[in-house]
Motif scaffolding. Sequence first.
Motif, mmCIF file in Angstrom:
data_model
loop_
_atom_site.group_PDB
_atom_site.id
_atom_site.type_symbol
_atom_site.label_atom_id
_atom_site.label_comp_id
_atom_site.label_asym_id
_atom_site.label_seq_id
_atom_site.Cartn_x
_atom_site.Cartn_y
_atom_site.Cartn_z
ATOM 1 N N LYS A 152 -56.537 -61.504 39.360
ATOM 2 C CA LYS A 152 -57.391 -61.435 38.181
ATOM 3 C C LYS A 152 -58.230 -62.700 38.132
ATOM 4 C CE LYS A 152 -54.253 -58.572 35.566
ATOM 5 N NZ LYS A 152 -53.490 -58.375 34.345
ATOM 6 N N SER A 153 -59.365 -62.617 37.462
ATOM 7 C CA SER A 153 -60.298 -63.739 37.398
ATOM 8 C C SER A 153 -59.628 -65.013 36.905
ATOM 9 C CB SER A 153 -61.474 -63.393 36.492
ATOM 10 O OG SER A 153 -62.150 -62.276 36.985
ATOM 11 N N LYS A 154 -58.812 -64.903 35.868
ATOM 12 C CA LYS A 154 -58.138 -66.079 35.318
ATOM 13 C C LYS A 154 -57.216 -66.696 36.348
ATOM 14 C CE LYS A 154 -55.251 -67.758 31.510
ATOM 15 N NZ LYS A 154 -55.133 -68.995 32.185
ATOM 16 N N ASP A 155 -56.498 -65.863 37.094
ATOM 17 C CA ASP A 155 -55.593 -66.378 38.126
ATOM 18 C C ASP A 155 -56.362 -67.064 39.255
ATOM 19 O OD1 ASP A 155 -53.438 -65.393 36.678
ATOM 20 O OD2 ASP A 155 -53.408 -63.490 37.787
ATOM 21 N N ARG A 156 -57.528 -66.526 39.622
ATOM 22 C CA ARG A 156 -58.358 -67.166 40.651
ATOM 23 C C ARG A 156 -58.797 -68.548 40.186
ATOM 24 N NH1 ARG A 156 -61.248 -61.892 41.372
ATOM 25 N NH2 ARG A 156 -62.967 -62.823 40.242
ATOM 26 N N TYR A 157 -59.231 -68.630 38.925
ATOM 27 C CA TYR A 157 -59.662 -69.915 38.378
ATOM 28 C C TYR A 157 -58.486 -70.893 38.324
ATOM 29 C CZ TYR A 157 -61.379 -73.475 35.219
ATOM 30 O OH TYR A 157 -61.718 -74.685 34.656
ATOM 31 N N ASP A 158 -57.348 -70.442 37.809
ATOM 32 C CA ASP A 158 -56.164 -71.306 37.718
ATOM 33 C C ASP A 158 -55.733 -71.793 39.100
ATOM 34 O OD1 ASP A 158 -56.129 -71.001 34.971
ATOM 35 O OD2 ASP A 158 -54.530 -69.490 34.976
ATOM 36 N N ASN A 159 -55.805 -70.907 40.087
ATOM 37 C CA ASN A 159 -55.453 -71.264 41.452
ATOM 38 C C ASN A 159 -56.390 -72.347 41.988
ATOM 39 O OD1 ASN A 159 -55.769 -70.709 44.565
ATOM 40 N ND2 ASN A 159 -53.764 -69.910 43.969
ATOM 41 N N GLN B 1 -70.733 -75.459 36.932
ATOM 42 C CA GLN B 1 -69.923 -74.310 36.560
ATOM 43 C C GLN B 1 -70.487 -72.992 37.100
ATOM 44 O OE1 GLN B 1 -66.795 -74.713 35.123
ATOM 45 N NE2 GLN B 1 -67.388 -76.781 35.710
ATOM 46 N N TYR B 2 -71.809 -72.858 37.128
ATOM 47 C CA TYR B 2 -72.371 -71.604 37.626
ATOM 48 C C TYR B 2 -72.053 -71.397 39.110
ATOM 49 C CZ TYR B 2 -76.386 -73.834 39.949
ATOM 50 O OH TYR B 2 -77.186 -74.557 40.783
ATOM 51 N N SER C 280 -69.940 -68.367 40.767
ATOM 52 C CA SER C 280 -70.404 -67.608 41.927
ATOM 53 C C SER C 280 -69.312 -67.514 42.982
ATOM 54 C CB SER C 280 -71.654 -68.263 42.528
ATOM 55 O OG SER C 280 -71.992 -67.670 43.768
ATOM 56 N N TYR C 281 -68.650 -68.625 43.251
ATOM 57 C CA TYR C 281 -67.582 -68.637 44.243
ATOM 58 C C TYR C 281 -66.422 -67.726 43.831
ATOM 59 C CZ TYR C 281 -63.883 -70.393 47.282
ATOM 60 O OH TYR C 281 -62.855 -70.490 48.181
ATOM 61 N N LEU C 282 -66.101 -67.730 42.534
ATOM 62 C CA LEU C 282 -65.001 -66.909 42.017
ATOM 63 C C LEU C 282 -65.412 -65.461 41.765
ATOM 64 C CD1 LEU C 282 -63.426 -69.415 39.470
ATOM 65 C CD2 LEU C 282 -62.555 -68.796 41.733
ATOM 66 N N GLU C 283 -66.706 -65.194 41.931
ATOM 67 C CA GLU C 283 -67.278 -63.863 41.708
ATOM 68 C C GLU C 283 -67.068 -63.382 40.274
ATOM 69 O OE1 GLU C 283 -66.358 -61.106 44.843
ATOM 70 O OE2 GLU C 283 -67.013 -62.514 46.390
ATOM 71 N N ILE C 284 -67.373 -64.294 39.338
ATOM 72 C CA ILE C 284 -67.353 -63.971 37.910
ATOM 73 C C ILE C 284 -68.628 -64.516 37.294
ATOM 74 C CG2 ILE C 284 -64.827 -63.927 37.737
ATOM 75 C CD1 ILE C 284 -64.903 -66.749 36.602
ATOM 76 N N THR C 285 -68.908 -64.135 36.057
ATOM 77 C CA THR C 285 -70.110 -64.637 35.389
ATOM 78 C C THR C 285 -69.847 -66.039 34.848
ATOM 79 O OG1 THR C 285 -69.522 -63.779 33.212
ATOM 80 C CG2 THR C 285 -70.762 -62.291 34.689
ATOM 81 N N PRO C 286 -70.893 -66.844 34.730
ATOM 82 C CA PRO C 286 -70.729 -68.175 34.131
ATOM 83 C C PRO C 286 -70.179 -68.110 32.699
ATOM 84 C CG PRO C 286 -72.839 -68.025 35.255
ATOM 85 C CD PRO C 286 -72.240 -66.644 35.246
ATOM 86 N N GLU C 287 -70.550 -67.074 31.969
ATOM 87 C CA GLU C 287 -70.070 -66.915 30.596
ATOM 88 C C GLU C 287 -68.554 -66.684 30.576
ATOM 89 O OE1 GLU C 287 -74.282 -66.180 30.989
ATOM 90 O OE2 GLU C 287 -72.619 -65.082 31.932
ATOM 91 N N TYR C 288 -68.078 -65.857 31.485
ATOM 92 C CA TYR C 288 -66.646 -65.592 31.532
ATOM 93 C C TYR C 288 -65.886 -66.839 31.982
ATOM 94 C CZ TYR C 288 -62.184 -63.331 32.337
ATOM 95 O OH TYR C 288 -60.847 -63.018 32.300
ATOM 96 N N LEU C 289 -66.471 -67.579 32.901
ATOM 97 C CA LEU C 289 -65.842 -68.831 33.340
ATOM 98 C C LEU C 289 -65.713 -69.797 32.149
ATOM 99 C CD1 LEU C 289 -64.677 -70.733 35.465
ATOM 100 C CD2 LEU C 289 -67.030 -71.428 36.011
#
Length: 189
Positions: free
Chosen positions: A147-154, A168-169, A173-182
């Motif tokens: 999940k996106s959160k797990d990718r970020y936490d990792n 952050q943008y 991009s690297y995590l394949e999520i939107t900047p807003e969600y990040l």
Amino acid sequence: MKEQIRKYFSRYVEFSNSEIDDIYSKLTFKTIQKKDYILKEGQVCKNNYFIINGLVRSFYIDNKGNEKITQFALENWWITNMESFINQTPSLSSIQALEKTQILIFNKEDIENLYVSIPKLERLFRIITENMLIAIQRRNDIYLQMKSKDRYDNLISYFPDFTQRVPQYMIASYLEITPEYLSELRKTN
């Protein structure tokens, strides 16, 4: 810088002082300014780059015109466009400095010649390449299934100061999520 290379190499393979001297004599030092390119899409990659200090990214532009970041490289990491480097074909991606970066450049022809005169160097790069392939496989097989959160936490658990150095943008991009969600993910951590 020679000592940095010696320490890095000795993590994988031991080299004599004369072998290190021979290898080091083939490296070219260069400072890349922030936002400057080491390699542009369409160029043939003739070098492998060792990051002495600084930070770079590898990215391509998708068919919708969006930047897709595939890799970051920081101190003591190698970066190249492997397909272009090995096959001597035009690169499908670019490598760009995200901050002032000092690199050592290892020319393909010099590497090939050193493989003959110092066979341990080929073993070193085989180990480095295997580690790189493991990282890519981990990203493809596991990381992208998280999940996106797990990718970020990792990402922040493995590279805690990294997120302070990269916009952050680009992380999005690297995590394949939107900047807003990040941004939302960062608020919950």
